[in-house]
Design a protein around this motif. Structure first.
Motif, PDB file in Angstrom:
ATOM      1  N   LEU A  28      -7.048 -11.558  -4.722  1.00  0.00           N
ATOM      2  CA  LEU A  28      -6.057 -11.529  -3.665  1.00  0.00           C
ATOM      3  C   LEU A  28      -6.037 -10.113  -3.088  1.00  0.00           C
ATOM      4  CD1 LEU A  28      -5.314 -14.127  -5.295  1.00  0.00           C
ATOM      5  CD2 LEU A  28      -2.955 -13.733  -4.614  1.00  0.00           C
ATOM      6  N   THR A  29      -5.263  -9.894  -2.037  1.00  0.00           N
ATOM      7  CA  THR A  29      -5.280  -8.605  -1.345  1.00  0.00           C
ATOM      8  C   THR A  29      -3.974  -7.844  -1.548  1.00  0.00           C
ATOM      9  OG1 THR A  29      -6.793  -9.462   0.340  1.00  0.00           O
ATOM     10  CG2 THR A  29      -5.530  -7.492   0.917  1.00  0.00           C
ATOM     11  N   VAL A  30      -4.099  -6.543  -1.783  1.00  0.00           N
ATOM     12  CA  VAL A  30      -2.949  -5.645  -1.882  1.00  0.00           C
ATOM     13  C   VAL A  30      -3.057  -4.621  -0.759  1.00  0.00           C
ATOM     14  CG1 VAL A  30      -1.723  -3.969  -3.316  1.00  0.00           C
ATOM     15  CG2 VAL A  30      -2.860  -5.919  -4.398  1.00  0.00           C
ATOM     16  N   ARG A  31      -1.982  -4.477   0.005  1.00  0.00           N
ATOM     17  CA  ARG A  31      -1.971  -3.474   1.084  1.00  0.00           C
ATOM     18  C   ARG A  31      -1.084  -2.314   0.666  1.00  0.00           C
ATOM     19  NH1 ARG A  31      -3.931  -3.050   5.962  1.00  0.00           N
ATOM     20  NH2 ARG A  31      -2.911  -1.793   7.562  1.00  0.00           N
ATOM     21  N   LEU A  32      -1.660  -1.121   0.646  1.00  0.00           N
ATOM     22  CA  LEU A  32      -0.938   0.081   0.230  1.00  0.00           C
ATOM     23  C   LEU A  32      -1.379   1.247   1.102  1.00  0.00           C
ATOM     24  CD1 LEU A  32       0.978   1.374  -1.904  1.00  0.00           C
ATOM     25  CD2 LEU A  32      -1.055   1.804  -3.298  1.00  0.00           C
ATOM     26  N   ASP A  33      -0.423   2.005   1.626  1.00  0.00           N
ATOM     27  CA  ASP A  33      -0.728   3.143   2.505  1.00  0.00           C
ATOM     28  C   ASP A  33      -1.623   2.725   3.674  1.00  0.00           C
ATOM     29  OD1 ASP A  33       0.748   4.891   0.912  1.00  0.00           O
ATOM     30  OD2 ASP A  33      -0.966   5.364  -0.349  1.00  0.00           O
ATOM     31  N   ASP A  34      -1.290   1.576   4.262  1.00  0.00           N
ATOM     32  CA  ASP A  34      -2.002   1.045   5.430  1.00  0.00           C
ATOM     33  C   ASP A  34      -3.470   0.721   5.173  1.00  0.00           C
ATOM     34  OD1 ASP A  34       0.279   1.188   7.076  1.00  0.00           O
ATOM     35  OD2 ASP A  34      -0.073   3.323   7.427  1.00  0.00           O
ATOM     36  N   LYS A  35      -3.823   0.508   3.915  1.00  0.00           N
ATOM     37  CA  LYS A  35      -5.189   0.103   3.570  1.00  0.00           C
ATOM     38  C   LYS A  35      -5.144  -1.185   2.759  1.00  0.00           C
ATOM     39  CE  LYS A  35      -7.178   4.777   3.337  1.00  0.00           C
ATOM     40  NZ  LYS A  35      -7.834   5.770   2.433  1.00  0.00           N
ATOM     41  N   ASP A  36      -6.132  -2.040   2.967  1.00  0.00           N
ATOM     42  CA  ASP A  36      -6.242  -3.277   2.206  1.00  0.00           C
ATOM     43  C   ASP A  36      -7.194  -3.084   1.036  1.00  0.00           C
ATOM     44  OD1 ASP A  36      -4.484  -4.721   3.757  1.00  0.00           O
ATOM     45  OD2 ASP A  36      -6.043  -5.493   5.096  1.00  0.00           O
ATOM     46  N   TYR A  37      -6.771  -3.549  -0.127  1.00  0.00           N
ATOM     47  CA  TYR A  37      -7.585  -3.446  -1.333  1.00  0.00           C
ATOM     48  C   TYR A  37      -7.764  -4.831  -1.945  1.00  0.00           C
ATOM     49  CZ  TYR A  37      -6.311   1.521  -1.088  1.00  0.00           C
ATOM     50  OH  TYR A  37      -6.122   2.823  -0.674  1.00  0.00           O
ATOM     51  N   GLU A  38      -8.916  -5.030  -2.584  1.00  0.00           N
ATOM     52  CA  GLU A  38      -9.150  -6.275  -3.314  1.00  0.00           C
ATOM     53  C   GLU A  38      -8.629  -6.096  -4.731  1.00  0.00           C
ATOM     54  OE1 GLU A  38     -13.368  -7.158  -2.901  1.00  0.00           O
ATOM     55  OE2 GLU A  38     -12.837  -8.655  -1.410  1.00  0.00           O
ATOM     56  N   ASP A  39      -7.658  -6.933  -5.085  1.00  0.00           N
ATOM     57  CA  ASP A  39      -7.060  -6.862  -6.410  1.00  0.00           C
ATOM     58  C   ASP A  39      -8.149  -6.908  -7.484  1.00  0.00           C
ATOM     59  OD1 ASP A  39      -5.181  -6.867  -8.436  1.00  0.00           O
ATOM     60  OD2 ASP A  39      -4.778  -9.018  -8.286  1.00  0.00           O
ATOM     61  N   VAL A  40      -7.999  -6.071  -8.486  1.00  0.00           N
ATOM     62  CA  VAL A  40      -8.924  -5.927  -9.616  1.00  0.00           C
ATOM     63  C   VAL A  40     -10.188  -5.165  -9.222  1.00  0.00           C
ATOM     64  CG1 VAL A  40     -10.298  -7.070 -11.410  1.00  0.00           C
ATOM     65  CG2 VAL A  40      -8.085  -8.014 -10.747  1.00  0.00           C
ATOM     66  N   LYS A  41     -10.774  -5.510  -8.075  1.00  0.00           N
ATOM     67  CA  LYS A  41     -12.045  -4.901  -7.680  1.00  0.00           C
ATOM     68  C   LYS A  41     -11.885  -3.480  -7.160  1.00  0.00           C
ATOM     69  CE  LYS A  41     -14.814  -9.013  -6.785  1.00  0.00           C
ATOM     70  NZ  LYS A  41     -15.750  -9.660  -5.844  1.00  0.00           N
ATOM     71  N   THR A  42     -10.912  -3.253  -6.267  1.00  0.00           N
ATOM     72  CA  THR A  42     -10.799  -1.919  -5.651  1.00  0.00           C
ATOM     73  C   THR A  42      -9.419  -1.288  -5.835  1.00  0.00           C
ATOM     74  OG1 THR A  42     -10.275  -2.912  -3.485  1.00  0.00           O
ATOM     75  CG2 THR A  42     -12.592  -2.403  -3.922  1.00  0.00           C
ATOM     76  N   ILE A  43      -8.552  -1.943  -6.585  1.00  0.00           N
ATOM     77  CA  ILE A  43      -7.261  -1.330  -6.927  1.00  0.00           C
ATOM     78  C   ILE A  43      -6.835  -1.848  -8.294  1.00  0.00           C
ATOM     79  CG2 ILE A  43      -5.759  -3.117  -5.897  1.00  0.00           C
ATOM     80  CD1 ILE A  43      -4.003  -0.769  -4.828  1.00  0.00           C
TER      81      ILE A  43
END
Length: 290
Positions: A28-43
């Protein structure tokens, strides 16, 4: 042919489980500091919790429909059985996206052995259902058996949890501004559960000392054959308290198998640091892995 089990990252399992049981996952996607991250993979969850402690409000969004279409199409073309166990449809649009793509793919491949199941579970409650299915698949169980047994497991999964700060639930629309303020002022700790896939307030406990004792009372009231099932605890970056709860459970119910993992980025973005969640079955009289 091997049956593939697919989960999404809201099941809060770690890479060790994905690797050991050959489980595929979709982030799923997490948006933090105006950036989108892929849960587990990039955050990772710690990043999200640190940001929340600093006053930031991460947002989350469902998994990509196109990613589901790609995965479903490749399995349909290969005629490889796939069981996707989804995060509760009451908490995310991911199940609906997957269901839509399943129907689209089956227009071209009507006999594709693809099953999409709404677990109506979250965090490690959902994770335990995924592990249940993956163990059956690893043991060579038939597709229909995996589907039906997974549905039974999900139906009987209890979620009992508490949060350290009602402010995060307020931001997510789970409690009113007044309740959050009064709760923080009076040191009221809520106990919530999941009912038909939705988060439902259950009780309010005054002071943290009584909290775990009450959670164990609820576990005793609702649980079935607790000593012979896998219990799971997830925590919002508070391993010490999770271990404390695990010790109490082992002592009281003589449980041998307790899984402890961190509440992942997606659910943690709404529940906040300090969350403690407990998962167990309220009925074990159904087909389970050997």
């Amino acid at each position: 042919m091997d049956i593939k089990i697919l989960a999404d990252s809201a099941c809060d399992l770690t890479a060790d489980y994905y690797n050991k049981y050959d489980i595929a996952f979709i982030p799923l996607t997490v948006r933090l500091d105006d950036k989108d991250y892929e849960d587990v993979k990039t955050i990772d969850p710690k990043t999200v919790y640190h940001a929340m402690r600093d006053g930031k409000t991460p947002k989350t969004s469902q998994a990509s429909a196109q990613r589901f279409k790609s995965i479903f199409t490749s399995h349909a073309e290969a005629n490889q059985p796939l069981v996707y166990l989804a995060f509760s449809s009451q908490l995310s649009g991911t199940y609906q996206a997957a269901k839509m793509m399943e129907q689209e793919v089956k227009e071209s491949y009507p006999d594709a052995p693809i099953h999409v199941i709404d677990t109506k579970c979250a965090s490690l409650g959902y994770g335990l259902v995924v592990l249940h299915a993956a163990k059956l698949a690893k043991q060579g169980a038939a597709l229909q058996r995996i589907v039906e047994s997974s549905k039974s497991c999900a139906l009987h999964m209890e979620h009992i949890f508490t949060v350290d700060n009602l402010e995060y639930l307020y931001r997510g629309g789970r409690v009113s501004r007044t309740a959050a303020f009064v709760g923080s002022l009076l040191k009221i700790k809520p106990i919530l559960h999941v009912e038909d896939g939705k988060l439902i307030p259950l009780e309010k406990i005054r002071g943290s000392k009584k909290l775990f004792h009450r959670m164990l009372e609820i576990m005793e009231e609702r649980g079935d054959d607790l000593s012979n099932q896998t219990i799971a605890i997830s925590h919002g970056d508070d391993f010490e308290r999770a271990e404390q709860l695990a010790s109490m459970i082992k002592e009281k119910f003589h449980v041998k198998d307790v899984i402890i993992e961190m509440v992942g980025s997606v659910i943690g973005a709404h529940s906040g640091p300090g969350t403690i969640a407990l998962f167990f079955l309220n009925d074990t009289d159904f087909d389970r892995p050997a």
